[in-house]
Design a protein around this motif. Structure first.
Motif, PDB file in Angstrom:
ATOM      1  N   ARG A   5       0.328  -1.388  -0.080  1.00  0.00           N
ATOM      2  CA  ARG A   5       0.120   0.080  -0.249  1.00  0.00           C
ATOM      3  C   ARG A   5       1.054   1.346   0.513  1.00  0.00           C
ATOM      4  O   ARG A   5       1.234   1.587   0.523  1.00  0.00           O
ATOM      5  CB  ARG A   5      -0.980   0.126   1.427  1.00  0.00           C
ATOM      6  CG  ARG A   5      -2.109  -1.106   1.168  1.00  0.00           C
ATOM      7  CD  ARG A   5      -2.737  -0.825   2.360  1.00  0.00           C
ATOM      8  NE  ARG A   5      -4.406  -1.750   2.332  1.00  0.00           N
ATOM      9  CZ  ARG A   5      -5.085  -1.558   3.337  1.00  0.00           C
ATOM     10  NH1 ARG A   5      -5.122  -1.167   4.303  1.00  0.00           N
ATOM     11  NH2 ARG A   5      -5.617  -3.324   3.222  1.00  0.00           N
ATOM     12  N   THR A  58     -14.556  -4.535 -11.273  1.00  0.00           N
ATOM     13  CA  THR A  58     -14.779  -6.169 -11.860  1.00  0.00           C
ATOM     14  C   THR A  58     -15.605  -6.059 -13.249  1.00  0.00           C
ATOM     15  O   THR A  58     -16.561  -5.460 -13.564  1.00  0.00           O
ATOM     16  CB  THR A  58     -15.864  -7.160 -10.710  1.00  0.00           C
ATOM     17  OG1 THR A  58     -16.445  -5.901 -10.055  1.00  0.00           O
ATOM     18  CG2 THR A  58     -14.047  -6.881  -9.534  1.00  0.00           C
ATOM     19  N   HIS A 116     -14.329  -1.028  -6.617  1.00  0.00           N
ATOM     20  CA  HIS A 116     -13.558  -1.088  -5.695  1.00  0.00           C
ATOM     21  C   HIS A 116     -12.432  -0.254  -5.968  1.00  0.00           C
ATOM     22  O   HIS A 116     -12.026   0.160  -6.542  1.00  0.00           O
ATOM     23  CB  HIS A 116     -13.628  -2.266  -5.466  1.00  0.00           C
ATOM     24  CG  HIS A 116     -14.221  -3.249  -5.560  1.00  0.00           C
ATOM     25  ND1 HIS A 116     -14.846  -4.134  -4.706  1.00  0.00           N
ATOM     26  CD2 HIS A 116     -15.050  -3.871  -7.319  1.00  0.00           C
ATOM     27  CE1 HIS A 116     -15.986  -4.782  -5.188  1.00  0.00           C
ATOM     28  NE2 HIS A 116     -15.931  -5.481  -6.460  1.00  0.00           N
ATOM     29  N   VAL A 123      -7.376  -0.520  -1.998  1.00  0.00           N
ATOM     30  CA  VAL A 123      -7.435  -1.230  -0.932  1.00  0.00           C
ATOM     31  C   VAL A 123      -8.515  -2.254  -0.160  1.00  0.00           C
ATOM     32  O   VAL A 123      -8.200  -3.150   0.064  1.00  0.00           O
ATOM     33  CB  VAL A 123      -6.634   0.176   0.345  1.00  0.00           C
ATOM     34  CG1 VAL A 123      -5.658   0.943  -0.236  1.00  0.00           C
ATOM     35  CG2 VAL A 123      -8.673   1.035   0.403  1.00  0.00           C
ATOM     36  N   ASP A 124      -9.784  -1.713  -0.957  1.00  0.00           N
ATOM     37  CA  ASP A 124     -10.267  -3.379  -0.539  1.00  0.00           C
ATOM     38  C   ASP A 124     -10.321  -3.999  -1.484  1.00  0.00           C
ATOM     39  O   ASP A 124     -11.074  -5.548  -1.309  1.00  0.00           O
ATOM     40  CB  ASP A 124     -11.998  -2.368  -0.400  1.00  0.00           C
ATOM     41  CG  ASP A 124     -11.746  -1.266   0.825  1.00  0.00           C
ATOM     42  OD1 ASP A 124     -10.943  -0.972   1.777  1.00  0.00           O
ATOM     43  OD2 ASP A 124     -12.915  -0.386   0.105  1.00  0.00           O
ATOM     44  N   TYR A 125     -10.119  -3.753  -2.712  1.00  0.00           N
ATOM     45  CA  TYR A 125     -10.530  -5.380  -3.868  1.00  0.00           C
ATOM     46  C   TYR A 125      -8.570  -6.192  -3.226  1.00  0.00           C
ATOM     47  O   TYR A 125      -9.007  -7.604  -3.104  1.00  0.00           O
ATOM     48  CB  TYR A 125     -10.586  -4.754  -5.330  1.00  0.00           C
ATOM     49  CG  TYR A 125     -10.878  -6.070  -6.041  1.00  0.00           C
ATOM     50  CD1 TYR A 125     -11.648  -6.278  -6.180  1.00  0.00           C
ATOM     51  CD2 TYR A 125      -9.156  -5.782  -7.196  1.00  0.00           C
ATOM     52  CE1 TYR A 125     -11.302  -7.086  -7.134  1.00  0.00           C
ATOM     53  CE2 TYR A 125      -9.076  -7.256  -7.293  1.00  0.00           C
ATOM     54  CZ  TYR A 125      -9.918  -7.290  -8.129  1.00  0.00           C
ATOM     55  OH  TYR A 125      -9.573  -8.900  -9.065  1.00  0.00           O
ATOM     56  N   PHE A 126      -7.470  -5.326  -2.414  1.00  0.00           N
ATOM     57  CA  PHE A 126      -6.951  -5.997  -2.512  1.00  0.00           C
ATOM     58  C   PHE A 126      -6.450  -6.355  -1.427  1.00  0.00           C
ATOM     59  O   PHE A 126      -5.884  -5.660  -0.936  1.00  0.00           O
ATOM     60  CB  PHE A 126      -5.398  -5.753  -3.341  1.00  0.00           C
ATOM     61  CG  PHE A 126      -5.352  -5.953  -5.390  1.00  0.00           C
ATOM     62  CD1 PHE A 126      -5.371  -6.740  -6.013  1.00  0.00           C
ATOM     63  CD2 PHE A 126      -5.582  -4.423  -5.508  1.00  0.00           C
ATOM     64  CE1 PHE A 126      -4.997  -6.489  -7.876  1.00  0.00           C
ATOM     65  CE2 PHE A 126      -5.797  -3.763  -6.918  1.00  0.00           C
ATOM     66  CZ  PHE A 126      -5.499  -5.414  -7.957  1.00  0.00           C
ATOM     67  N   GLN A 127      -7.701  -7.280  -0.714  1.00  0.00           N
ATOM     68  CA  GLN A 127      -7.676  -7.875   0.716  1.00  0.00           C
ATOM     69  C   GLN A 127      -5.505  -7.915   0.859  1.00  0.00           C
ATOM     70  O   GLN A 127      -5.747  -7.864   2.062  1.00  0.00           O
ATOM     71  CB  GLN A 127      -8.163  -8.945   0.790  1.00  0.00           C
ATOM     72  CG  GLN A 127      -9.949  -9.081   0.437  1.00  0.00           C
ATOM     73  CD  GLN A 127     -10.004  -7.786   1.351  1.00  0.00           C
ATOM     74  OE1 GLN A 127     -10.470  -7.817   2.879  1.00  0.00           O
ATOM     75  NE2 GLN A 127     -11.321  -6.838   0.982  1.00  0.00           N
ATOM     76  N   THR A 128      -4.676  -8.642   0.387  1.00  0.00           N
ATOM     77  CA  THR A 128      -3.631  -9.634   0.747  1.00  0.00           C
ATOM     78  C   THR A 128      -2.898  -8.861  -0.340  1.00  0.00           C
ATOM     79  O   THR A 128      -3.457  -9.221  -1.239  1.00  0.00           O
ATOM     80  CB  THR A 128      -3.397 -10.634   1.248  1.00  0.00           C
ATOM     81  OG1 THR A 128      -3.824 -11.589  -0.099  1.00  0.00           O
ATOM     82  CG2 THR A 128      -4.596 -11.104   2.495  1.00  0.00           C
TER      83      THR A 128
END
Length: 314
Positions: free
Chosen positions: A263, A291, A297, A300-305
């Motif tokens: 991030r 998507t 999205h 930072v919400d879409y890529f959870q990890t």
């Protein structure tokens, strides 16, 4: 003057409106049938409907034919005005009127002849774009120029911003050009062909992200494919995602192009560039994605990890 107009989509619509608002007489309009091509459904104000509203005869053509040639001769125009006509016009057509054919092209010719000039110019980091009125000849967008106007490209401009800025130039350029030609005051300036460049029509393939590009190039690609254009896209864990907004990172990042790394601010850094392994260059901070179901999205919400790769194909 008696004018025949060739044109399509919003560019043609604005050109026809300029002609209808001028002191000249529009005697015939030639336009393309509606298309399902993704880029031709954007900015698709109907030339045919505008002509019919004003009682101007309309011919629908995908390309010239003998019947069109006869209709043009019967119309006896003093000049043809074309904007966003999508197929080649032969000399038998563009040389019919005594004043020839005036083509309106949304680039600063001789650069960016051909198709989608605003998108290509933004991708390439040009500092200005514009509109050129020139006399049509047998080469693509190569004829002598009568008027050319430029507008600046700002650091955050999208192709949609540039579309609105340049399409507003059409009416004054068309009207001024015709007045100069009709009065005999037009000064035609030959193009420097050594500076010419030619670009093809865009397709969905041209929106596919290559993570070997630099972060600066990719950031411009995202802006050049802003809504309502098909967004720049990539794949993450087999799912196609569209990059809605992005920026160049503040820090430098190294590794393998396409790596979802870390991030930064309100986005997620993706490693970019052919020599990304050197760690000498910024990455692309992806801020928002969309998507395939149309849901948008925050990155930072879409890529959870963190981890994994964005790829050109599933």
């Amino acid at each position: 003057m008696r004018v025949v107009m060739f044109g399509y989509q919003t560019w043609g619509h604005r050109t026809l409106q300029a002609l209808l608002d001028s002191d000249h007489e529009v005697v015939l309009v030639v336009t393309h049938p509606k298309s399902d091509h993704v880029y031709e459904k954007i900015w698709d104000d109907s030339v045919a409907e505008l002509a019919e509203k004003h009682g101007v005869p309309v011919l629908l053509r995908s390309r010239p034919d003998d019947a069109l040639l006869r209709a043009l001769r019967d119309a006896a125009p003093d000049i043809i005005v074309a904007n966003n006509w999508r197929t080649w016009l032969p000399p038998e057509i563009f040389d019919i009127p005594p004043h020839g054919t005036l083509n309106i092209h949304d680039s600063l010719l001789p650069a960016y002849a051909g198709f989608s000039p605003l998108i290509w110019a933004l991708i390439n980091g040009e500092k200005e774009v514009g509109v050129t009125a020139h006399r049509m000849n047998a080469e693509l967008d190569a004829g002598d120029i009568v008027i050319q106007r430029a507008v600046p490209v700002g650091p955050g401009d999208t192709v949609t911003d540039l579309f609105h800025r340049t399409v507003d130039l059409i009416e004054p350029i068309v009207q001024e050009s015709l007045d100069l030609i009709a009065s005999g005051r037009a000064q035609w300036i030959p193009q420097d062909r050594s500076k010419a460049s030619f670009f093809h029509k865009r397709s969905i393939e041209d929106s596919r992200i290559d993570w070997n590009w630099s972060a600066e190039d990719l950031e411009r690609l995202v802006r050049a494919q802003s809504d309502p254009y098909p967004n720049a896209f990539t794949y993450y864990r087999g799912e196609r995602i569209r990059i809605v907004s992005a920026e160049v990172s503040q820090a430098r990042y190294g590794g393998t192009p396409g790596r979802v790394f870390i991030r930064e601010g309100d986005g997620v850094v993706v490693v970019t560039g052919l020599d990304a392994r050197s760690g000498q260059w910024p990455g692309l901070v992806v801020k928002r994605v969309r998507t395939e179901d149309g849901t948008e999205h925050a990155a930072v919400d879409y890529f959870q990890t963190m981890g994994g790769y964005l790829t050109a194909r599933p």
